[in-house]
Structure formats: structure tokens, C-alpha cells
Design an enzyme around this catalytic site. Structure first.
Site, PDB file in Angstrom:
ATOM      1  N   ASN A   7       0.982  -1.200  -0.196  1.00 47.12           N
ATOM      2  CA  ASN A   7      -0.046   0.082   0.101  1.00 47.12           C
ATOM      3  C   ASN A   7       0.885   1.085   0.121  1.00 47.12           C
ATOM      4  OD1 ASN A   7      -1.845   2.190   0.542  1.00 47.12           O
ATOM      5  ND2 ASN A   7      -2.334   1.397   2.384  1.00 47.12           N
ATOM      6  N   LYS A   9       0.014   4.047  -0.134  1.00 53.14           N
ATOM      7  CA  LYS A   9      -0.376   5.525   0.387  1.00 53.14           C
ATOM      8  C   LYS A   9      -0.134   6.652  -0.628  1.00 53.14           C
ATOM      9  CE  LYS A   9      -0.269   3.176   4.584  1.00 53.14           C
ATOM     10  NZ  LYS A   9       0.164   3.232   6.058  1.00 53.14           N
ATOM     11  N   HIS A  95      -9.367   1.130   4.976  1.00 52.70           N
ATOM     12  CA  HIS A  95      -8.129   1.355   5.687  1.00 52.70           C
ATOM     13  C   HIS A  95      -8.421   2.274   7.013  1.00 52.70           C
ATOM     14  CE1 HIS A  95      -4.113   2.479   6.617  1.00 52.70           C
ATOM     15  NE2 HIS A  95      -3.591   1.379   5.871  1.00 52.70           N
ATOM     16  N   GLU A  97      -6.776   4.672   8.048  1.00 50.11           N
ATOM     17  CA  GLU A  97      -6.490   6.096   7.845  1.00 50.11           C
ATOM     18  C   GLU A  97      -7.869   6.626   6.967  1.00 50.11           C
ATOM     19  OE1 GLU A  97      -3.074   5.551   5.484  1.00 50.11           O
ATOM     20  OE2 GLU A  97      -2.007   4.976   7.413  1.00 50.11           O
ATOM     21  N   GLU A 168      -5.442  -4.905  10.532  1.00 48.10           N
ATOM     22  CA  GLU A 168      -4.310  -4.023  10.621  1.00 48.10           C
ATOM     23  C   GLU A 168      -4.745  -3.389  11.969  1.00 48.10           C
ATOM     24  OE1 GLU A 168      -2.288  -2.897   6.641  1.00 48.10           O
ATOM     25  OE2 GLU A 168      -4.029  -1.622   7.051  1.00 48.10           O
ATOM     26  N   GLY A 174       2.680   2.034  10.735  1.00 44.44           N
ATOM     27  CA  GLY A 174       3.827   3.158  10.776  1.00 44.44           C
ATOM     28  C   GLY A 174       4.242   3.371  11.868  1.00 44.44           C
ATOM     29  N   SER A 211       3.429  -2.439  10.467  1.00 46.43           N
ATOM     30  CA  SER A 211       5.036  -2.367  10.736  1.00 46.43           C
ATOM     31  C   SER A 211       5.730  -3.822  10.133  1.00 46.43           C
ATOM     32  CB  SER A 211       5.414  -2.069  12.196  1.00 46.43           C
ATOM     33  OG  SER A 211       5.035  -0.823  12.392  1.00 46.43           O
ATOM     34  N   GLY A 232       3.194  -1.240   4.344  1.00 48.85           N
ATOM     35  CA  GLY A 232       3.214   0.307   3.897  1.00 48.85           C
ATOM     36  C   GLY A 232       4.528   0.568   3.814  1.00 48.85           C
TER      37      GLY A 232
HETATM   38  P1  13P Z   1       3.106   0.081   7.697  1.00 47.17           P
HETATM   39  O1  13P Z   1       3.611  -1.090   7.072  1.00 47.17           O
HETATM   40  O2  13P Z   1       3.994   1.368   7.142  1.00 47.17           O
HETATM   41  O3  13P Z   1       3.044  -0.064   9.275  1.00 47.17           O
HETATM   42  O4  13P Z   1       1.717   0.401   7.287  1.00 47.17           O
HETATM   43  C1  13P Z   1       0.648  -0.699   7.105  1.00 47.17           C
HETATM   44  C2  13P Z   1      -0.453  -0.106   6.480  1.00 47.17           C
HETATM   45  O5  13P Z   1      -1.080   0.810   6.794  1.00 47.17           O
HETATM   46  C3  13P Z   1      -0.640  -1.005   5.048  1.00 47.17           C
HETATM   47  O6  13P Z   1      -2.132  -0.496   4.809  1.00 47.17           O
END
Ligand code: 13P
Length: 252
Positions: A7, A9, A95, A97, A168, A174, A211, A232
Site C-alpha cells: 500500500n 499510500k 483502511h 486512515e 491492521e 507506521g 509495521s 506500507g
Molecule cells: P506500515 O507497514 O507502514 O506500518 O503500514 C501498514 C499499512 O497501513 C498498510 O496498509
């Protein structure tokens, strides 16, 4: 079959996305990964440029969101037919976010995923609790509340089996904090139980996200009810992403 999905983003420009897609398409085409699917989800303005690069390669292209209507006055949204025209075969929905920064509701997320499903775009339906919800012992409840409106909608859909769930935990995204094996196994168990209760078929892949890095992925992908990862940060580095694909392939 494992899935390693990136992803991207809003992290990369169009040129950077093309460059990364080239590197991923190149390692995916050179090496043989018979047990691992490689998926990437660039941000919407980059899809058109990335699409021809991954066409006719093992890399699947996807989007980060899609609207439930086929067309109309919905400024800032992308429709499922538009995404399919660009060569997308999957779309991330719900997601954290989208839920927490943009206030998307459970009902709207279910409609987005349902539209994708019936139009033949595989939804990657994201669920996950916040740190506070976990501390309050509400993880299973939150997952059920997020997933149920979608499961309710797809009861009448015959092609319901073609979707993916991504667990997630919000506190692991993140942050460098990864859920431990027990937490992942338990949450994936909750998801698979909900799917089992709602559908005749339970062969739905459940991915872990939060992560994921090459140094923690071997342990995560070894958990029996984990089918892969939604990644991510580590998906923005072609070498790290390749390593994740190789780890998934080894465990398959
Ligand atoms: P990270 O791998 O940066 O923690 O992000 C995970 C994520 O939100 C994937 O959709």
C-alpha cells in the site's frame, strides 16, 4: 497461495511510482514465485502511469479506495469502472486512515467493498482496533462491528468468495510496533469465525498489516491463519519488498 500487497499510500510522486513499479515488475518477472502473489496499490494519480509497466507481469495493480456508485457527482472519488479501465484488479477499502482521518463510516465502507465485489474488483477489506480499544478488551467486538455490515450486504451476492480481509491494528501502523504472534493469531481467528458464520465458504485470505518488515515477517507468515501481508513503509523499498515476497515464498 500467499499475498504480499504493498500500500503506497500518498508517499510517492508519479515518476517515483513508475520507478518503483519497474523494479518490482522486474524482480517479479525474473524470479519464479509460484506460491506468492505480488500486489501493489499506488495512489490514484499514479495508477495510469504504473499500469502499463505491470501489465503482462505477475504484479497485480490495485487502488486505495473506490466509491459505491458507478458514476456521478462525487468530487474526489474514483469509481470501480474507472479503476478497472486503468487495469486494477483489487481495491483496498476501509483502511484505518480512511476510517480515522477521513471519518468513513462502517456502512459506507461496506457499500464500497460490496460495489467492488459485484463489479469483479477484489476488495481488500481492512479491519483493526485502536490501542485504547485493545486495552479495553474490545478487539473482537470492533472487528465484528467493522466486518458485519459488509457480510450482511454480501449474503445475497453469489460471487461473495472473491475478497480478502486485512487485519491492521491501528496502533501497529507506521509505528514500528508489531502485533505479537498470539495477538495476530487471535484476531485472525475472530475474522475467520465471522466469515465462517456468515458464508458457506471460508477460503478467504486474511492478511496482517502493521509495521511488517523483512526482519519480522518470517514469524508472522508462519502463523497458520495468516495468508500474507498488507505492507506500507517496507513496500516503498523494492529490495525490502522483494525480501518479503521471498520470505512468503519460502513459507508457502
Ligand atoms: P506500515 O507497514 O507502514 O506500518 O503500514 C501498514 C499499512 O497501513 C498498510 O496498509
Amino acid at each position: 497461495m500467499a499475498i504480499v500487497a504493498g500500500n503506497w499510500k500518498m508517499a510517492l510522486g508519479v515518476g517515483e511510482s513508475v520507478e518503483l513499479a519497474r523494479k518490482i515488475a522486474s524482480f517479479a518477472s525474473d524470479a519464479n514465485y509460484p506460491h506468492t502473489e505480488i500486489w501493489i496499490a499506488p495512489s490514484p494519480p499514479c495508477l495510469g502511469a504504473v499500469s502499463p509497466i505491470v501489465q503482462n507481469t505477475p504484479v497485480k495493480l490495485g487502488a486505495q479506495n473506490a466509491h459505491w456508485e458507478l458514476k456521478g457527482a462525487f468530487t474526489g472519488e474514483s469509481s470501480v469502472p474507472q479503476l478497472k479501465e486503468l487495469g486494477c484488479s483489487f481495491v483496498i477499502v476501509g483502511h484505518s486512515e480512511r476510517r480515522h482521518i477521513f471519518g468513513e463510516t462502517k456502512g459506507d465502507i461496506a457499500k464500497r467493498a460490496h460495489r467492488a465485489l459485484i463489479e469483479g474488483l477484489t476488495p481488500v477489506f481492512c479491519v483493526g482496533e485502536t490501542e485504547k480499544e485493545r486495552e479495553d478488551g474490545k478487539t473482537a467486538l470492533i472487528i465484528a462491528e467493522q466486518l458485519s455490515p459488509f457480510l450482511e450486504l454480501i449474503k445475497e451476492t453469489s460471487s461473495y468468495a472473491n475478497f480478502v480481509v486485512a487485519y491492521e491494528p491501528v496502533w501497529a501502523i507506521g509505528t514500528g510496533k508489531v502485533a505479537n504472534v498470539e495477538q495476530i493469531e487471535e484476531a485472525h481467528g475472530v475474522i475467520l469465525d465471522l466469515l465462517g458464520e456468515a458464508l458457506d465458504k471460508t477460503s478467504i485470505p486474511v492478511l496482517y498489516g502493521g509495521s511488517v518488515k523483512p526482519d519480522n515477517f518470517s514469524e508472522i507468515i508462519s502463523i497458520p491463519n495468516v495468508s500474507g501481508a498488507l505492507v506500507g513503509g517496507a513496500s516503498l523499498d523494492s529490495e525490502k519488498f522483494r525480501k518479503l515476497v521471498e520470505i512468503a515464498e519460502e513459507r508457502a
